[in-house]
Design an enzyme around this catalytic site. Structure first.
Site, PDB file in Angstrom:
ATOM      1  N   ARG A 266       0.822  -1.218   0.000  1.00 20.80           N
ATOM      2  CA  ARG A 266       0.000   0.000   0.000  1.00 20.80           C
ATOM      3  C   ARG A 266       0.852   1.262   0.000  1.00 20.80           C
ATOM      4  O   ARG A 266       0.483   2.255  -0.642  1.00 20.80           O
ATOM      5  CB  ARG A 266      -0.949  -0.020   1.194  1.00 20.80           C
TER       6      ARG A 266
ATOM      7  N   LYS B 144     -18.152 -17.218   0.573  1.00 27.93           N
ATOM      8  CA  LYS B 144     -19.573 -17.161   0.901  1.00 27.93           C
ATOM      9  C   LYS B 144     -20.417 -16.442  -0.139  1.00 27.93           C
ATOM     10  O   LYS B 144     -20.073 -15.355  -0.603  1.00 27.93           O
ATOM     11  CB  LYS B 144     -19.749 -16.432   2.229  1.00 27.93           C
TER      12      LYS B 144
ATOM     13  N   GLY C  22      -9.268  -9.003  -1.829  1.00 25.79           N
ATOM     14  CA  GLY C  22      -8.020  -9.260  -1.124  1.00 25.79           C
ATOM     15  C   GLY C  22      -7.425 -10.620  -1.443  1.00 25.79           C
ATOM     16  O   GLY C  22      -6.243 -10.737  -1.800  1.00 25.79           O
TER      17      GLY C  22
ATOM     18  N   GLY D  93     -12.976  -3.872  -0.513  1.00 27.65           N
ATOM     19  CA  GLY D  93     -14.353  -3.439  -0.256  1.00 27.65           C
ATOM     20  C   GLY D  93     -14.792  -2.333  -1.202  1.00 27.65           C
ATOM     21  O   GLY D  93     -15.922  -2.335  -1.693  1.00 27.65           O
TER      22      GLY D  93
HETATM   23  P1  ADP Z   1     -11.826 -12.109  -2.145  1.00 28.56           P
HETATM   24  O1  ADP Z   1     -11.051 -11.667  -0.909  1.00 28.56           O
HETATM   25  O2  ADP Z   1     -10.935 -12.241  -3.339  1.00 28.56           O
HETATM   26  O3  ADP Z   1     -13.038 -11.269  -2.396  1.00 28.56           O
HETATM   27  P2  ADP Z   1     -13.263 -14.086  -0.631  1.00 28.56           P
HETATM   28  O4  ADP Z   1     -12.823 -13.427   0.619  1.00 28.56           O
HETATM   29  O5  ADP Z   1     -14.674 -14.018  -1.002  1.00 28.56           O
HETATM   30  O6  ADP Z   1     -12.346 -13.598  -1.863  1.00 28.56           O
HETATM   31  O7  ADP Z   1     -12.929 -15.651  -0.554  1.00 28.56           O
HETATM   32  C1  ADP Z   1     -11.643 -16.146  -0.394  1.00 28.56           C
HETATM   33  C2  ADP Z   1     -11.627 -17.397   0.425  1.00 28.56           C
HETATM   34  O8  ADP Z   1     -12.514 -18.362  -0.091  1.00 28.56           O
HETATM   35  C3  ADP Z   1     -10.267 -18.043   0.423  1.00 28.56           C
HETATM   36  O9  ADP Z   1      -9.703 -17.924   1.699  1.00 28.56           O
HETATM   37  C4  ADP Z   1     -10.536 -19.496   0.048  1.00 28.56           C
HETATM   38  O10 ADP Z   1      -9.844 -20.427   0.843  1.00 28.56           O
HETATM   39  C5  ADP Z   1     -12.017 -19.606   0.296  1.00 28.56           C
HETATM   40  N1  ADP Z   1     -12.596 -20.734  -0.474  1.00 28.56           N
HETATM   41  C6  ADP Z   1     -12.526 -20.951  -1.786  1.00 28.56           C
HETATM   42  N2  ADP Z   1     -13.114 -22.122  -2.117  1.00 28.56           N
HETATM   43  C7  ADP Z   1     -13.561 -22.655  -0.972  1.00 28.56           C
HETATM   44  C8  ADP Z   1     -14.238 -23.878  -0.649  1.00 28.56           C
HETATM   45  N3  ADP Z   1     -14.550 -24.758  -1.599  1.00 28.56           N
HETATM   46  N4  ADP Z   1     -14.534 -24.102   0.639  1.00 28.56           N
HETATM   47  C9  ADP Z   1     -14.221 -23.212   1.602  1.00 28.56           C
HETATM   48  N5  ADP Z   1     -13.578 -22.038   1.356  1.00 28.56           N
HETATM   49  C10 ADP Z   1     -13.248 -21.767   0.089  1.00 28.56           C
HETATM   50 MG    MG Z   2     -11.413 -11.990   1.177  1.00 27.80          MG
END
Ligand code: ADP
Ligand code: MG
Length: 397
Positions: free
Chosen positions: A35, A199, A355, A378
């Site tokens: 950053r 999620k 992230g 975010g």
């Molecule tokens: P970002 O930060 O890129 O927006 P998210 O925070 O939504 O992404 O999700 C990232 C997390 O999702 C990672 O830590 C990864 O381990 C988890 N993840 C991906 N696939 C699965 C799965 N099948 N079961 C549980 N967690 C998962």
């Molecule tokens: Mg994330």
């Protein structure tokens, strides 16, 4: 768009909001300076203009209202001093005679950093008096903190009011806003959104908004199991949000009505435990056996997904395909990273945000082969959800 690029700030006191919210290790050293480095183009431009640079930033989430030693920005000031090879003036307080004196004593090309702005509760309330006091320190205001652009805080939004003719986007913000506008308003088709992550509940907004513009919606990650369950499949121990099954159904219906192709992984890599040492197996269908949980997309899905990505002109990727932090379950995510890089090479515009997705693309080795990586988790998600970001609006209006 009013950016610092076209103005020379020689001799001006310029208040710059940056995102210096960096992580520290146990010894108190900055463990990732990304950053800080991302703010350097703006800081360097102002220094070379001969501006008197006054940086404002936050660190963590102070709760007490007042100084908290573990959240001081002092180590950041020291770090920055080394990068710019001059002593950064650091002030313990933000307001009052001392800081005014220091600000007025700055020489052309000198840099000062104010202490963690969130030590003042007025900051997060967007307090106008507080912003007005801050505004007295500067002749111009620059916002370069894209990571905080979705916050309507004093230093990210309110402050702009006091500089109706002297407010600017920093270079990082300019780049984010240009790329995000291109992605959402000026894209070439076919547009493919690859959405994964853990999620569905945290991605509903972005799914809803992308359904209006994307041709293909490619789903991976943990959130796919809520879709599977909505379709009547067995999900075993996989991550699943039962209270979002109706949402998943509604999204699938909406995609159908709009003619958006929605892809769900047709196969999975499953494990008998959420761990690197778990037993694993390949499941060629959408049904996950009892006692097992889905950890990554399978090879058929990888092939289908990569083909969709490779035939796209615009690609947005948010959310890993699997639990990529564990090597065994990183194949799907890294395969998508490669496909996005290859599509970009063929002329597609590709954007990556979130992230964990940004960590994944960096780990994959393809980070410099995509068009644009957003620095704001975010903030980017809210932009993609179609929300107006206060930090952007304040400079534009
Ligand atoms: P970002 O930060 O890129 O927006 P998210 O925070 O939504 O992404 O999700 C990232 C997390 O999702 C990672 O830590 C990864 O381990 C988890 N993840 C991906 N696939 C699965 C799965 N099948 N079961 C549980 N967690 C998962
Ligand atoms: Mg994330």
């Amino acid at each position: 768009m009013k950016t610092i690029k076209d103005t020379n700030f020689k001799g001006k006191r310029v208040l710059v909001r940056v995102d210096f919210n960096v992580p520290f290790d146990k010894q108190g050293n900055i463990s990732d300076d990304t950053r800080i480095m991302e703010a350097m183009p703006t800081i360097n431009k102002l220094i070379s203009d001969g501006a008197r640079v006054i940086l404002m930033a936050h660190l963590g989430r102070p709760k007490k209202g007042g100084f908290e030693p573990e959240l001081t920005l002092k180590p950041v000031a020291e770090y920055l001093s080394k990068i710019i090879k001059q002593d950064v003036v650091f002030t313990q307080s933000l307001l009052g005679d001392e800081v005014t004196k220091l600000a007025n004593a700055l020489q052309d090309g000198q840099v000062m950093l104010l202490e963690n702005i969130r030590f003042y509760p007025e900051e997060t309330k967007g307090n106008e008096d507080f912003a007005k006091q801050l505004s007295l320190l500067g002749d111009a205001y620059v916002n370069d903190a894209f990571g905080a652009a979705h916050r309507e805080h004093a230093s990210t939004a309110t402050l702009a009011k006091f500089f109706p003719n002297d407010k600017y986007f920093g270079l990082l913000m300019e780049n984010e806003v240009k790329n995000l506008n291109k992605l959402m308003n000026n894209y070439e088709k076919p547009f493919t959104a690859v959405i994964g992550g853990s999620k569905i509940s945290s991605k509903i907004g972005i799914l809803e908004s992308l359904i209006d513009i994307a041709d293909n919606l490619v789903i991976g990650g943990g959130m796919r199991y809520t879709f599977y369950k909505a379709l009547g499949h067995n999900v075993g121990n996989s991550l699943c949000e039962d209270d979002k099954i109706d949402t998943a159904k509604a999204l699938m219906q909406k995609a159908k009505d709009k003619g958006v192709k929605l892809y769900l992984p047709e196969d999975s890599i499953v494990a008998d435990d959420f761990s690197e040492n778990a037993n694993t197996k390949y499941v060629p269908t959408m049904d996950i056996p009892d006692g097992w949980e889905g950890m990554d997309i399978g090879e058929k899905s990888i092939k289908t997904y990569c083909d969709v990505v490779l035939s796209s002109k615009t690609i947005l990727w948010n959310g890993p395909m699997g639990v990529f932090e564990m090597k065994k379950f990183a194949n799907g995510t890294f395969a998508i990273a490669k496909a996005v890089a290859d599509a970009t090479q063929k002329g597609a515009f590709s954007a990556i945000g979130g992230g964990d997705s940004v960590s994944a693309i960096k780990e994959s080795g393809y980070a410099d082969k995509v068009s644009y990586i957003s620095t704001g988790g975010g903030a980017m998600l809210e932009f993609l959800e179609g929300k107006v970001l206060p930090g952007i609006k304040a400079i534009e209006e």
